[in-house]
Scaffold this motif. Structure first.
Motif: not given
Length: 611
Positions: A1-28
């Protein structure tokens, strides 16, 4: 899945989703939870949320659970529930979310069936009730109690008991973590009631969850500026996907409601921009509005005029065919002559303030939304969209959008999701959101999931211009307005095991709870009536509060193995048997449900209106 999540790129598992989010907007801003001791909201940004999850993950690793162990979570919505769930996923284990109000017997069955190794509960008493249900739990190694300050008994036998603080204290900074999950590993086993009476465990993979979240994100499009109010139980797949993983993907903030009792206050104070709900919440607000209007003909005229004029405006904006005025003129009277801006200020704005006043999209799912509710809220300006899904599809299959919203349908299939109409007009679904199968039930899986990947939903539907319209059900499953599913045949069989009830007919479709109509055994009724000081020959005795209360108590005992939401909360008593001759039974002695529903329509309506 390419660019599935705008601003995050690609995640294949739920833990990857959280890690990518924390990296993209840590202070959000990520989460808010009410801190009763401080009298204020506790806030976490995404970096803090990830750090909290990592601490929980290290604590989980200290228990030494087997690979892909099942971890049952019996917690109210909040930071602990989120942290445990994410830690379980990050360590390659499998969450088994449990309904907080389910009965101990049902919970014990799920723990045994899923071979759960660890149970996390809010209160010790919850575990004690489950333990005392009498079900053997040979795989259970430990129980964690999250309630602060609760004294715990010394662990005895094979099950260790920890407080949350002691459990977390076991984790060191250098604690090694097991490998994370792969996309095809299980992300949850979610139990749903089926026709056998025992709940079935739906196996959803990380790939299922990520695919459904990405598809919903493309259709609903929340942003980092959005605020979700989380109040549906996280044991519901609808809330897990749309109210939990979706805002994580979008970087939106989630505020955990304090309780259902305080929901109205939380809506006004939190002022969410995205609302994920079942129809029951809208029904409650609507009922309260109508109750208020009943005392003022003047306000009722204004309300009717605003609703009718707003509804016509909504249909025009959506390009839907205009409806005839009908009796709108009589309903609105002189108020129909008022301009929309004035009606909006007098009627619509106060109603929308009950939801906080800034909702930009309200999603309704889990059960059908009644046309009257849709007409009211859409007419008065609530941006309400209805969707469709089932636990077996992770769960969202389709949803309307703000600019393509036909409330008579459940919208168009999500990107990447295929739908078709099979035999008997049954809706079938295929795509990456379809479950892996039912846990330890290959025969049940084969009955609904073909080798070609098409899932039979059990719902009849039609697809017109790409929109799905649900017509009814092939299978006899009651879906309440809160989204709970109850198999009526199995429940009726359980009730009639009591000698007092010769026949039983349970109802609750699109209603807030289950109710029952029963035929009493004459001898048992005479005995019970005598004990209650009633005359069994008097018709009025059947509606006496003492008789109704006694019948419900006996029903509760007979339905002890069912989830709590399946236990009838209201009953109508009768002494006239249902037979083939009076057209209430088939030749094979099955209930003619439509005939019974029509015959008892007034009685059933009274069961819901008198509460």
């Amino acid at each position: 899945m390419t660019d599935a999540f705008p601003g995050l790129g690609t995640a294949h598992t739920v833990p990857e989703l959280l890690a990518l989010r924390a990296r993209a907007t840590p202070q959000g801003e990520a989460y808010q939870e009410w801190d009763a001791a401080a009298g204020d909201w506790k806030r976490l940004d995404w970096a803090q949320a990830l750090a909290r999850v990592q601490h929980f993950s290290r604590a989980l690793a200290t228990i030494g659970l087997p690979q892909a162990a099942r971890v049952a979570i019996l917690l109210p919505n909040g930071l602990d529930a989120m942290s445990v769930d994410q830690a379980v996923l990050a360590t390659g284990c499998v969450p088994v979310p449990l309904h907080a109000i389910d009965n101990p017997g049902s919970i014990a069955y799920i723990l045994a069936d899923a071979e759960v190794s660890l149970l996390v509960v809010a209160e010790l008493a919850q575990w004690e009730r489950v333990r005392d249900a009498g079900t053997s739990l040979p795989h259970l190694q430990a129980v964690v109690v999250t309630q602060a300050g609760a004294p715990l008994p010394a662990s005895s036998g094979p099950v260790q008991i920890f407080t949350l603080s002691d459990w977390l204290g076991r984790a060191g900074d250098q604690t090694a973590l097991p490998p994370g999950p792969a996309p095809e590993d299980l992300a949850a086993i979610v139990y749903t009631s089926g026709t056998t009476g025992k709940p079935k465990g739906v196996m959803l993979t990380h790939a299922n969850v990520v695919a459904d979240v990405a598809a919903v994100l493309a259709r609903v499009t929340p942003t980092p500026q959005d605020v979700f109010l989380s109040f549906l139980p996280l044991s519901h797949t609808f809330e897990r996907t749309a109210g939990y993983y979706l805002p994580m993907a979008a970087g939106s903030s989630v505020v955990y409601a304090r309780s259902v009792a305080l929901l109205a206050e939380d809506l006004r104070n939190v002022r969410p921009t995205v609302l994920v709900s079942v129809p029951r919440i809208y029904e409650r607000v609507h009922a309260k509005v109508l109750e208020t209007l009943s005392t003022s003909p003047f306000k009722k005229r204004l309300f009717d005029a605003a609703q009718d004029k707003g509804w016509r405006r909504f249909r025009a904006r959506q390009g839907l065919a205009p409806e005839p005025l009908g009796d709108a003129a009589a309903r609105g009277g002189w108020a129909r002559l008022l301009p929309w801006p004035l009606l909006r200020a007098l009627v619509a704005a106060p109603l929308l303030e009950q939801f906080g006043g800034r909702v930009r999209v309200a999603v309704s799912g889990g059960a059908p939304l009644s046309p009257a509710i849709a007409r009211c809220f859409l007419g008065l300006g609530l941006p309400l969209v209805q969707g469709y899904g089932m636990t077996e599809t992770t769960p969202v299959v389709s949803v309307n959008t703000l600019d393509d919203n036909d409330p008579a349908t459940v919208g168009r299939a999500l990107p990447g999701v295929q739908v078709r109409i099979g035999e008997n007009r049954e809706l079938q679904v295929a795509g990456p959101i379809v479950m892996k199968g039912y846990w330890k039930r290959p025969a049940d899986t084969a009955r609904v999931l073909g080798a070609d990947g098409w899932l039979s939903t059990g719902d009849q539907a039609e697809i017109v211009d790409g929109r799905i319209r649900i017509l009814g059900r092939l299978k006899e499953i009651i879906v309440t307005s809160t989204g709970e599913k109850v198999p009526p045949g199995d429940l009726e069989l359980a009730l009639t095991a009591d000698p007092l009830f010769d026949q039983a007919f349970v109802v609750g479709e699109d209603r807030p709870f289950i109710a029952a109509v029963v035929v009493l055994n004459p001898r048992e009724w005479a005995r019970l009536a005598g004990e209650l000081g009633l005359d069994p020959a008097r018709a009025q005795s059947l509606s006496d509060p003492k008789a109704l209360r006694a019948a419900l108590e006996r029903m509760e005992r007979r339905a002890a193995s069912f989830p709590r939401y399946a236990v009838p909360r209201a009953v109508h008593l009768s002494l006239t048997p249902w037979t083939i001759e009076n057209a209430f039974m088939t030749p094979t002695l099955k209930l003619k449900r439509n005939n019974l529903m029509a015959h008892f329509a007034a009685a059933i309506e009274s069961l819901y209106t008198r509460r």
